[in-house]
Scaffold this motif. Sequence first.
Motif, PDB file in Angstrom:
ATOM      1  N   GLU A   1      -7.331   0.968  -4.715  1.00  0.00           N
ATOM      2  CA  GLU A   1      -8.037   1.383  -3.497  1.00  0.00           C
ATOM      3  C   GLU A   1      -7.978   0.322  -2.393  1.00  0.00           C
ATOM      4  O   GLU A   1      -8.265   0.619  -1.242  1.00  0.00           O
ATOM      5  CB  GLU A   1      -9.502   1.696  -3.826  1.00  0.00           C
ATOM      6  N   TYR A   2      -7.606  -0.893  -2.757  1.00  0.00           N
ATOM      7  CA  TYR A   2      -7.571  -1.982  -1.782  1.00  0.00           C
ATOM      8  C   TYR A   2      -6.382  -1.794  -0.831  1.00  0.00           C
ATOM      9  O   TYR A   2      -5.355  -1.222  -1.203  1.00  0.00           O
ATOM     10  CB  TYR A   2      -7.449  -3.305  -2.540  1.00  0.00           C
ATOM     11  N   HIS A   3      -6.494  -2.260   0.426  1.00  0.00           N
ATOM     12  CA  HIS A   3      -5.462  -1.993   1.430  1.00  0.00           C
ATOM     13  C   HIS A   3      -4.375  -3.068   1.487  1.00  0.00           C
ATOM     14  O   HIS A   3      -3.385  -2.904   2.184  1.00  0.00           O
ATOM     15  CB  HIS A   3      -6.087  -1.834   2.816  1.00  0.00           C
ATOM     16  N   TRP A   4      -4.511  -4.200   0.810  1.00  0.00           N
ATOM     17  CA  TRP A   4      -3.495  -5.235   0.663  1.00  0.00           C
ATOM     18  C   TRP A   4      -2.879  -5.708   1.980  1.00  0.00           C
ATOM     19  O   TRP A   4      -1.679  -5.545   2.218  1.00  0.00           O
ATOM     20  CB  TRP A   4      -2.373  -4.767  -0.282  1.00  0.00           C
TER      21      TRP A   4
ATOM     22  N   ARG B   1       0.822  -1.222   0.000  1.00  0.00           N
ATOM     23  CA  ARG B   1       0.000   0.000   0.000  1.00  0.00           C
ATOM     24  C   ARG B   1       0.853   1.268   0.000  1.00  0.00           C
ATOM     25  O   ARG B   1       0.345   2.360  -0.287  1.00  0.00           O
ATOM     26  CB  ARG B   1      -0.949  -0.003   1.196  1.00  0.00           C
ATOM     27  N   GLN B   2       2.142   1.152   0.352  1.00  0.00           N
ATOM     28  CA  GLN B   2       3.033   2.302   0.341  1.00  0.00           C
ATOM     29  C   GLN B   2       3.886   2.362  -0.923  1.00  0.00           C
ATOM     30  O   GLN B   2       4.756   3.221  -1.039  1.00  0.00           O
ATOM     31  CB  GLN B   2       3.941   2.272   1.577  1.00  0.00           C
ATOM     32  N   ARG B   3       3.630   1.458  -1.854  1.00  0.00           N
ATOM     33  CA  ARG B   3       4.390   1.441  -3.118  1.00  0.00           C
ATOM     34  C   ARG B   3       3.466   1.097  -4.279  1.00  0.00           C
ATOM     35  O   ARG B   3       3.788   0.278  -5.134  1.00  0.00           O
ATOM     36  CB  ARG B   3       5.553   0.454  -3.035  1.00  0.00           C
ATOM     37  N   LEU B   4       2.310   1.740  -4.306  1.00  0.00           N
ATOM     38  CA  LEU B   4       1.316   1.441  -5.338  1.00  0.00           C
ATOM     39  C   LEU B   4       1.787   1.819  -6.739  1.00  0.00           C
ATOM     40  O   LEU B   4       1.227   1.336  -7.729  1.00  0.00           O
ATOM     41  CB  LEU B   4      -0.003   2.140  -5.016  1.00  0.00           C
ATOM     42  N   ASP B   5       2.823   2.662  -6.827  1.00  0.00           N
ATOM     43  CA  ASP B   5       3.386   2.969  -8.146  1.00  0.00           C
ATOM     44  C   ASP B   5       3.918   1.711  -8.828  1.00  0.00           C
ATOM     45  O   ASP B   5       4.030   1.654 -10.055  1.00  0.00           O
ATOM     46  CB  ASP B   5       4.531   3.989  -8.017  1.00  0.00           C
TER      47      ASP B   5
ATOM     48  N   THR C   1      -5.054   6.674   5.710  1.00  0.00           N
ATOM     49  CA  THR C   1      -4.066   5.605   5.527  1.00  0.00           C
ATOM     50  C   THR C   1      -4.487   4.685   4.392  1.00  0.00           C
ATOM     51  O   THR C   1      -3.679   4.315   3.528  1.00  0.00           O
ATOM     52  CB  THR C   1      -3.903   4.791   6.823  1.00  0.00           C
ATOM     53  N   ARG C   2      -5.774   4.312   4.387  1.00  0.00           N
ATOM     54  CA  ARG C   2      -6.290   3.419   3.355  1.00  0.00           C
ATOM     55  C   ARG C   2      -6.140   4.031   1.967  1.00  0.00           C
ATOM     56  O   ARG C   2      -5.886   3.316   0.993  1.00  0.00           O
ATOM     57  CB  ARG C   2      -7.769   3.105   3.650  1.00  0.00           C
ATOM     58  N   CYS C   3      -6.277   5.326   1.895  1.00  0.00           N
ATOM     59  CA  CYS C   3      -6.214   6.020   0.593  1.00  0.00           C
ATOM     60  C   CYS C   3      -4.858   6.682   0.364  1.00  0.00           C
ATOM     61  O   CYS C   3      -4.727   7.537  -0.528  1.00  0.00           O
ATOM     62  CB  CYS C   3      -7.326   7.061   0.500  1.00  0.00           C
ATOM     63  N   HIS C   4      -3.868   6.300   1.184  1.00  0.00           N
ATOM     64  CA  HIS C   4      -2.487   6.758   0.979  1.00  0.00           C
ATOM     65  C   HIS C   4      -2.374   8.277   0.968  1.00  0.00           C
ATOM     66  O   HIS C   4      -1.635   8.846   0.185  1.00  0.00           O
ATOM     67  CB  HIS C   4      -1.909   6.167  -0.300  1.00  0.00           C
ATOM     68  N   GLY C   5      -3.135   8.908   1.873  1.00  0.00           N
ATOM     69  CA  GLY C   5      -3.056  10.345   2.019  1.00  0.00           C
ATOM     70  C   GLY C   5      -3.888  11.140   1.032  1.00  0.00           C
ATOM     71  O   GLY C   5      -3.922  12.378   1.095  1.00  0.00           O
ATOM     72  N   ASN C   6      -4.581  10.461   0.114  1.00  0.00           N
ATOM     73  CA  ASN C   6      -5.429  11.152  -0.870  1.00  0.00           C
ATOM     74  C   ASN C   6      -6.742  11.570  -0.194  1.00  0.00           C
ATOM     75  O   ASN C   6      -7.607  10.738   0.087  1.00  0.00           O
ATOM     76  CB  ASN C   6      -5.705  10.228  -2.052  1.00  0.00           C
TER      77      ASN C   6
END
Length: 450
Positions: free
Chosen positions: A352-355, A314-318, A418-423
């Motif tokens: 969008e999934y939290h993995w 979730r912290q490397r969705l790129d 957190t789930r949306c990575h700060g978005n």
Amino acid sequence: MRILIVEDEFEQRQLISALLKNNTEYDVEIASSAEKALNALNKHQFEIILSDWKLPGMNGLDLLQKVKEHYPNTSFILMTAYGSISHAVSSMRAGADDYLAKPFEKDQLLFTLSKVANARMLSEENQSLQNQLTARENLKSIIGKSSAMQKLFSQIDRLASTDVTVLIHGESGTGKELVAHTLFQKSERNNNVYLAVNCSAIPETLAESELFGAEKGSYTGADQLKIGKIEAANNGTLFLDEIAELPLSIQAKLLRFLQEGKIMRVGGHQEITVNVRVIAASHQSLNNLVQQGLFREDLYYRLNVITLTVPPLRQRLDDLPDLINFFIKKFSEKHRLEKISFSKDVYETLYEYHWPGNIRELANLVERLTVMHSGETISKSDLPNEFSIKEEGQIIELPEKGIHWEEYERSILEQSLTRCHGNKSKAAKLLGLNYKAFLYRLDKYNIDSI
């Protein structure tokens, strides 16, 4: 090159030793029996063993079989009486690298040793080349264009050439073992053994013998010498996965090994010096376990020389598209099926999934979809239920003891970010709030970002 001569006749032993000691290429030790040879092997590493067939007690063939079982990287030359062709054939079938018919001349001895030594060098060079190829393949498997992964790659490159103890931290499924193996493949130890041990899979009653080994007869069922994982990894790398699962009693022995480089087998009375690089990993916070009294503080500080943190997915969705393409290719080839493709709405859902299961969960998902929907475009409806985003109207039941509303609201706001990575736009949508209302609540609780 260290050579161990095993010969029961004193004059023969001294003669062969004298011939070789004049040769600066060889460092020679002697043993008068197979039993003494095994004791010497327990203390030191030898590249070549030169053993007579006829020995008191255990004969040369028996010694060869023990060496191949417990010290497979040691070359073995068997000396047989002149004309004993059957002995020579038996020894070669049992794994001997060569044999010498007695009596032999000095030139024959040196030629045979040189031949075996050169074969060892070629084998080691081939293994080194194979390790380099494997290392390249492993590096390809560690996919990551994101800044978090680029930072990790830089740390791996810096640490690989050292022997420093490394502690790898990361959630389950992030790829900690892949990082450990890459450290090994890029190190100077890459032509030696790499052993991975899952500490959580070892029963507590067997943990000591599994790691440190056990002498014959040291406990019920120990009908032969057992070489432990630490000793088996001598001159190589030992990866201790989920090290937090080790019993406290074993942690004390592991600490002593890390400090002094020595171990003692269960039931043993003699310390054995080993040279092993240790890489450990845990998905739990060892520091928190120390505070709870579940992990030794001194071992924690000994392990925590350098810490590598493997980021969760979730912290490397790129990296998600590259990871998906990698697994699609891998599993389509593995199962000999056509490649699948993902629709745009599938990608949106996966972003969008939290993995919670990280890379392992993603791999399992792609493999499942590859097998079940070969050669098709995967749509959102094909995804498992856990990927369905709950729509409005979901009812949350109030606990009997009630809740502290402001703490609950603050927690929900932080979780959504957190789930949306700060978005913030996505977080507001996740909570069913309009954007201004969401910002108002963030300001109310002085929440800037996650």
